[in-house]
Scaffold this motif. Structure first.
Motif, mmCIF file in Angstrom:
data_model
loop_
_atom_site.group_PDB
_atom_site.id
_atom_site.type_symbol
_atom_site.label_atom_id
_atom_site.label_comp_id
_atom_site.label_asym_id
_atom_site.label_seq_id
_atom_site.Cartn_x
_atom_site.Cartn_y
_atom_site.Cartn_z
ATOM 1 N N ARG A 1 0.825 -1.199 0.000
ATOM 2 C CA ARG A 1 0.000 0.000 0.000
ATOM 3 C C ARG A 1 0.868 1.262 0.000
ATOM 4 N NH1 ARG A 1 -4.920 0.148 2.071
ATOM 5 N NH2 ARG A 1 -4.813 2.210 1.120
ATOM 6 N N TYR A 2 2.012 1.168 0.623
ATOM 7 C CA TYR A 2 2.944 2.303 0.667
ATOM 8 C C TYR A 2 4.349 1.771 0.403
ATOM 9 C CZ TYR A 2 -0.964 4.362 3.186
ATOM 10 O OH TYR A 2 -2.207 4.806 3.549
ATOM 11 N N LEU A 3 5.125 2.514 -0.370
ATOM 12 C CA LEU A 3 6.493 2.092 -0.661
ATOM 13 C C LEU A 3 7.358 3.314 -0.899
ATOM 14 C CD1 LEU A 3 8.532 -0.161 -1.223
ATOM 15 C CD2 LEU A 3 7.767 -0.162 -3.605
ATOM 16 N N ILE A 4 8.477 3.349 -0.197
ATOM 17 C CA ILE A 4 9.502 4.361 -0.450
ATOM 18 C C ILE A 4 10.723 3.610 -0.937
ATOM 19 C CG2 ILE A 4 10.941 6.170 0.528
ATOM 20 C CD1 ILE A 4 8.780 6.594 2.662
ATOM 21 N N THR A 5 11.241 4.014 -2.089
ATOM 22 C CA THR A 5 12.381 3.321 -2.665
ATOM 23 C C THR A 5 13.356 4.340 -3.246
ATOM 24 O OG1 THR A 5 13.029 1.505 -4.137
ATOM 25 C CG2 THR A 5 11.368 3.042 -4.943
ATOM 26 N N VAL A 6 14.423 3.828 -3.818
ATOM 27 C CA VAL A 6 15.439 4.710 -4.396
ATOM 28 C C VAL A 6 15.518 4.511 -5.902
ATOM 29 C CG1 VAL A 6 16.788 4.855 -2.285
ATOM 30 C CG2 VAL A 6 17.263 3.031 -3.938
ATOM 31 N N THR A 7 16.011 5.500 -6.563
ATOM 32 C CA THR A 7 16.140 5.451 -8.021
ATOM 33 C C THR A 7 16.907 4.215 -8.465
ATOM 34 O OG1 THR A 7 16.111 7.865 -8.138
ATOM 35 C CG2 THR A 7 17.055 6.685 -10.010
ATOM 36 N N GLY A 8 16.317 3.519 -9.462
ATOM 37 C CA GLY A 8 17.000 2.392 -10.070
ATOM 38 C C GLY A 8 16.767 1.041 -9.441
ATOM 39 N N LYS A 9 16.117 0.998 -8.304
ATOM 40 C CA LYS A 9 15.894 -0.292 -7.643
ATOM 41 C C LYS A 9 14.580 -0.907 -8.097
ATOM 42 C CE LYS A 9 15.849 -2.449 -3.099
ATOM 43 N NZ LYS A 9 15.858 -2.239 -1.642
ATOM 44 N N LYS A 10 14.677 -1.981 -8.848
ATOM 45 C CA LYS A 10 13.490 -2.614 -9.443
ATOM 46 C C LYS A 10 12.441 -2.943 -8.392
ATOM 47 C CE LYS A 10 12.072 -6.645 -12.191
ATOM 48 N NZ LYS A 10 12.530 -7.860 -12.909
ATOM 49 N N LEU A 11 11.179 -2.705 -8.737
ATOM 50 C CA LEU A 11 10.104 -3.041 -7.815
ATOM 51 C C LEU A 11 8.889 -3.551 -8.580
ATOM 52 C CD1 LEU A 11 7.568 -0.719 -7.626
ATOM 53 C CD2 LEU A 11 9.533 0.657 -6.972
ATOM 54 N N THR A 12 8.056 -4.300 -7.874
ATOM 55 C CA THR A 12 6.816 -4.827 -8.430
ATOM 56 C C THR A 12 5.678 -4.508 -7.480
ATOM 57 O OG1 THR A 12 7.950 -6.662 -9.528
ATOM 58 C CG2 THR A 12 5.579 -6.900 -9.171
ATOM 59 N N VAL A 13 4.612 -3.984 -8.024
ATOM 60 C CA VAL A 13 3.377 -3.771 -7.270
ATOM 61 C C VAL A 13 2.388 -4.831 -7.740
ATOM 62 C CG1 VAL A 13 1.573 -2.163 -6.623
ATOM 63 C CG2 VAL A 13 3.846 -1.297 -7.230
ATOM 64 N N THR A 14 1.907 -5.625 -6.802
ATOM 65 C CA THR A 14 1.006 -6.709 -7.194
ATOM 66 C C THR A 14 -0.438 -6.238 -7.181
ATOM 67 O OG1 THR A 14 0.754 -7.525 -4.936
ATOM 68 C CG2 THR A 14 2.577 -8.414 -6.239
ATOM 69 N N CYS A 15 -1.235 -6.859 -8.033
ATOM 70 C CA CYS A 15 -2.668 -6.583 -8.097
ATOM 71 C C CYS A 15 -3.380 -7.912 -8.302
ATOM 72 C CB CYS A 15 -2.995 -5.630 -9.237
ATOM 73 S SG CYS A 15 -4.767 -5.429 -9.508
ATOM 74 N N SER A 16 -4.400 -8.154 -7.520
ATOM 75 C CA SER A 16 -5.135 -9.399 -7.637
ATOM 76 C C SER A 16 -6.623 -9.142 -7.455
ATOM 77 C CB SER A 16 -4.644 -10.383 -6.565
ATOM 78 O OG SER A 16 -5.284 -11.620 -6.702
ATOM 79 N N GLN A 17 -7.448 -9.822 -8.280
ATOM 80 C CA GLN A 17 -8.905 -9.701 -8.136
ATOM 81 C C GLN A 17 -9.521 -11.099 -8.050
ATOM 82 O OE1 GLN A 17 -11.019 -10.713 -10.835
ATOM 83 N NE2 GLN A 17 -9.536 -10.810 -12.530
ATOM 84 N N ASN A 18 -10.615 -11.165 -7.285
ATOM 85 C CA ASN A 18 -11.247 -12.463 -7.047
ATOM 86 C C ASN A 18 -12.622 -12.556 -7.696
ATOM 87 O OD1 ASN A 18 -12.730 -10.779 -5.427
ATOM 88 N ND2 ASN A 18 -12.336 -11.873 -3.512
ATOM 89 N N MET A 19 -12.854 -11.768 -8.752
ATOM 90 C CA MET A 19 -14.176 -11.718 -9.373
ATOM 91 C C MET A 19 -14.197 -12.355 -10.753
ATOM 92 S SD MET A 19 -14.962 -7.819 -8.169
ATOM 93 C CE MET A 19 -13.256 -7.284 -8.292
#
Lengths: 116, 112
Positions: free
Chosen positions: A9-27
């Motif tokens: 829900r919240y993320l603080i990161t630094v330039t260049g550091k790969k990240l993934t935000v997940t999304c899932s639905q149950n409908m």
């Protein structure tokens, strides 16, 4: 309970550091999309997916990647985040884009990302 | 390009009626949505219009004129909890377009 979930829900990161935000639905929704929301600019679509293995660019796709290997999941990948990607991100899903009835989009709770 | 215009901010009094306008110029049209978004929260669906006319749902009504590229959201008997942003979004025809384009939103403040 029918819902769209996002993590983190919240993320603080630094330039260049790969990240993934997940999304899932149950409908069992076919259509999923990612938006970013910035003050004064409104909601802008990053990528969307009509169904499994089908993805398309939205209005602001630069710097982002997505994948849709399963119907329920639609992760957003930032390979090399930059400060201009600091934003509030929303994932959304709906049954289909091709129905003639009002096909409501259900939004996830949002992910607030800060890139330093 | 696609263009959707809404007023940036509006203020109205508790118990009153407010009308939020939305004009659009888009390449293709396949329906118009209104969403409500409280600060820091996700948008939630309010209404949908695809044919001309008025759709009423409790205290909320939405109107569409396709020939004029115009819609409005009408909120009656305003309550403090109606203070939020209201987003107009146009569903476009595919292929070749982003499926759903949002306006920048109208921030409504309801005052006592």
């Amino acid at each position: 309970e029918a819902q769209v979930t996002q993590n983190p829900r919240y993320l603080i990161t630094v330039t260049g550091k790969k990240l993934t935000v997940t999304c899932s639905q149950n409908m069992n929704h076919e259509y999923m999309s990612w938006y970013r929301q910035d003050p004064g600019l409104g909601l802008r679509q990053i990528y969307y997916s009509m169904n499994v293995e089908v993805t398309d660019k939205g209005d602001v796709p630069e710097g982002y990647k997505v994948s849709r290997k399963e119907k329920r999941n639609f992760p957003l990948i930032l390979e090399s985040p930059s400060p201009n990607q600091t934003s509030l991100y929303f994932c959304a899903s709906s049954l289909s884009l091709f129905r003639s009835t009002p096909d409501t989009q259900y939004f996830g709770p949002g992910t607030r990302l800060t890139v330093l | 390009g696609q263009n959707i215009d809404q007023p940036t901010e509006m203020t109205a009094t508790e118990g009153a009626i407010v009308q939020i306008n939305c004009t659009y110029q888009t390449s293709g049209f396949n329906g118009l949505f209104w969403y409500q978004q409280h600060a820091g929260e996700a948008p939630t669906f309010l209404s949908y219009n695809v044919l001309d006319g008025l759709e009423e749902k409790g205290r909320f009504s939405s109107f569409l004129s396709r020939s004029k590229g115009y819609s409005y959201l009408l909120l009656k008997e305003l309550q403090m909890k109606d203070s939020a942003s209201y987003l107009c979004a146009v569903r476009l025809q595919l292929p070749g377009n982003t499926p759903l384009v949002f306006g920048k939103g109208t921030r409504l403040s309801v005052i006592a």
